[in-house]
Motif scaffolding. Structure first.
Motif, PDB file in Angstrom:
ATOM      1  N   UNK A   1       0.880  -1.267   0.012  1.00  0.00           N
ATOM      2  CA  UNK A   1       0.048  -0.264  -0.047  1.00  0.00           C
ATOM      3  C   UNK A   1       0.857   1.279   0.069  1.00  0.00           C
ATOM      4  N   UNK A   2       1.875   1.161   0.888  1.00  0.00           N
ATOM      5  CA  UNK A   2       2.896   2.240   0.921  1.00  0.00           C
ATOM      6  C   UNK A   2       3.733   2.362  -0.488  1.00  0.00           C
ATOM      7  N   UNK A   3       3.961   1.331  -1.080  1.00  0.00           N
ATOM      8  CA  UNK A   3       4.920   1.276  -2.111  1.00  0.00           C
ATOM      9  C   UNK A   3       4.029   1.881  -3.296  1.00  0.00           C
ATOM     10  N   UNK A   4       2.830   1.269  -3.682  1.00  0.00           N
ATOM     11  CA  UNK A   4       2.039   1.654  -4.532  1.00  0.00           C
ATOM     12  C   UNK A   4       1.674   3.300  -4.530  1.00  0.00           C
ATOM     13  N   UNK A   5       1.380   3.640  -3.400  1.00  0.00           N
ATOM     14  CA  UNK A   5       1.087   5.243  -3.262  1.00  0.00           C
ATOM     15  C   UNK A   5       2.161   5.942  -3.490  1.00  0.00           C
ATOM     16  N   UNK A   6       3.334   5.548  -2.691  1.00  0.00           N
ATOM     17  CA  UNK A   6       4.763   6.562  -2.918  1.00  0.00           C
ATOM     18  C   UNK A   6       5.436   6.736  -4.174  1.00  0.00           C
ATOM     19  N   UNK A   7       5.511   5.564  -4.908  1.00  0.00           N
ATOM     20  CA  UNK A   7       6.226   5.138  -6.149  1.00  0.00           C
ATOM     21  C   UNK A   7       5.300   6.496  -7.277  1.00  0.00           C
ATOM     22  N   UNK A   8       4.011   5.870  -7.455  1.00  0.00           N
ATOM     23  CA  UNK A   8       3.501   6.590  -8.506  1.00  0.00           C
ATOM     24  C   UNK A   8       3.213   8.084  -7.956  1.00  0.00           C
ATOM     25  N   UNK A   9       3.052   8.285  -6.761  1.00  0.00           N
ATOM     26  CA  UNK A   9       2.856   9.950  -6.394  1.00  0.00           C
ATOM     27  C   UNK A   9       4.271  10.586  -6.542  1.00  0.00           C
ATOM     28  N   UNK A  10       5.289   9.819  -6.421  1.00  0.00           N
ATOM     29  CA  UNK A  10       6.714  10.564  -6.599  1.00  0.00           C
ATOM     30  C   UNK A  10       6.894  11.114  -7.864  1.00  0.00           C
ATOM     31  N   UNK A  11       6.635  10.336  -8.866  1.00  0.00           N
ATOM     32  CA  UNK A  11       6.692  10.477 -10.289  1.00  0.00           C
ATOM     33  C   UNK A  11       5.668  11.227 -10.713  1.00  0.00           C
TER      34      UNK A  11
END
Length: 325
Positions: free
Chosen positions: A95-105
Motif C-alpha cells: 500500500x505504501x509502495x504503490x502510493x509513494x512510487x506513482x505519487x513521486x513520479x
C-alpha cells in the motif's frame, strides 16, 4: 553441480545486497532527507510551486525508503522469513509502495509541467503556475493514488518466487493489470510525458534572458528547470531497467531452480539500481546547479554554525544560573 551453482548464485546475491544494496540505501536515505531540509528551510523554495512539487516528491521517496525499501534490502542481504509477518510485509508495505512510487513520479511530472507554464511566454499560461494550485493538485494526487493502491493491499499477499524479497499478486487478473497496466504502461507513460514537457521547458528557459522579468525570478526558473530536467533523466536511467526486467521476469513461467536463482540475482541488481530512482534528488541538484550548492551549504552548514555560535554563552553565566537552583 546444479546445487553448487544455485548456491553460488544466491551467495553472490547476498553479498551484493550486503556490500552494494545497503550502502546505496543509506546514500539514498541521506539524499532525500537533505532535499527535504533544504527545500523546507529556504523561503525562495517555499514560495515556488515547482519547488513544492519537488518537496513532496522527496517526501514520498523518503516514506518509501523507510517503510518499504529498508525491508526489501534486509531481505536480500539476510535470510529473513517474512511468512509470520506477511500481512505487514506484503499488504501494508505494498500500500505504501504503490502510493509513494506513482505519487513521486507524478510530483516530478507536475514540477516539469509547472516549469513549462512558468517559463512560457504567454501570460495566461503563466497564471497556472501558482502555489495554491500546487497545494490542491498535491492533495488530489495523494488521494487518487492512495485509492489506487488499496487494490495492491488486497491482492499482493504472497512472496514472489522470482525474488523472495518482494511480493506478488495472488489474483491472476490483477497480476495482468500490474504487469501491463502499471509496470509497463503507467509507470513509463508519466515519465514520457515529463520528458516532453522537460524539453519544452528547456527551450523556454533559453529565451528567459530576452524577457522583461525580475532577475531573481529568471535565475530561479533557470535553476528549477535544469534541476527537474536532469532529475527526470536520472529517473529514466534508473527505473527503466527495473521496469523492463521486472515485467519480463514476472511473465516468465519457467520454474527451474537454476532459472529462478538467476532471476533472483538479476532482479536484485536492477532493484538496487531502482533504489536510486527514489534517492538521488539531493545529489542531482548539487551536481547540476551551482546556486543549489550555495543554498545547501547555507542551510546545512552556515545556519547550523551560526546557531552554535549564538549558543556559545560565557561558562560563568551557566555556573551562576545553575547555582541559583
Amino acid at each position: 553441480m546444479n546445487t553448487e551453482y544455485i548456491s553460488s548464485l544466491y551467495y553472490i546475491r547476498t553479498q551484493f545486497a550486503l556490500y552494494v544494496s545497503i550502502p546505496i540505501y543509506f546514500i539514498s536515505f541521506i539524499s532525500e532527507l537533505f532535499s527535504i531540509i533544504v527545500l523546507l528551510s529556504l523561503k525562495t523554495f517555499r514560495q515556488s510551486s515547482c519547488a513544492f512539487y519537488l518537496l513532496f516528491m522527496s517526501i514520498f521517496n523518503f516514506i518509501r525508503l523507510i517503510f518499504s525499501t529498508s525491508f526489501v534490502v534486509i531481505s536480500m542481504a539476510f535470510p529473513v522469513d517474512w511468512t509470520s509477518a506477511i500481512v505487514y510485509y506484503c499488504s501494508i508495505r505494498n500500500l505504501v509502495v504503490a502510493t509513494c512510487v506513482i505519487s513521486a513520479v507524478t510530483m516530478l511530472c507536475l514540477a516539469i509541467i509547472d516549469q513549462y507554464l512558468a517559463t512560457c511566454s504567454r501570460p495566461q499560461w503563466q497564471q497556472w503556475s501558482t502555489i495554491r494550485l500546487a497545494h490542491r493538485l498535491t492533495i488530489i494526487v495523494s488521494i487518487l493514488w492512495t485509492i489506487h493502491a488499496i487494490s495492491y493491499m488486497i491482492f499482493f499477499r504472497q512472496l514472489s518466487l522470482i525474488n523472495t524479497a518482494i511480493c506478488a499478486s495472488s489474483d491472476p487478473i490483477f497480476f495482468q493489470y500490474h504487469i501491463y497496466g502499471y509496470v509497463l504502461t503507467l509507470s513509463n507513460l508519466i515519465p514520457f510525458v515529463a520528458i516532453i514537457f522537460g524539453i519544452l521547458s528547456y527551450r523556454n528557459a533559453r529565451t528567459l534572458t530576452t524577457r522583461i522579468n525580475p532577475l531573481v525570478r529568471r535565475e530561479l526558473d533557470k535553476q528549477l528547470t535544469i534541476m527537474v530536467l536532469v532529475e527526470i533523466c536520472v529517473y529514466v536511467c534508473t527505473y527503466f531497467p527495473y521496469s523492463i526486467t521486472s515485467g519480463f521476469l514476472s511473465l516468465n513461467t519457467n520454474r527451474d531452480p537454476v532459472v529462478l536463482a538467476q532471476m533472483n540475482l538479476i532482479n536484485a541488481v536492477t532493484l538496487t539500481v531502482n533504489i536510486l530512482t527514489n534517492g538521488n534528488s539531493f545529489y542531482t541538484y548539487i551536481c547540476v546547479s551551482k546556486r543549489f550548492r550555495r543554498q545547501a551549504k547555507y542551510v546545512l552548514i552556515d545556519i547550523h554554525r551560526n546557531f552554535c555560535r549564538k549558543n556559545q554563552i560565557n561558562p560563568d553565566i551557566h555556573v551562576v544560573t545553575e547555582n541559583q537552583y
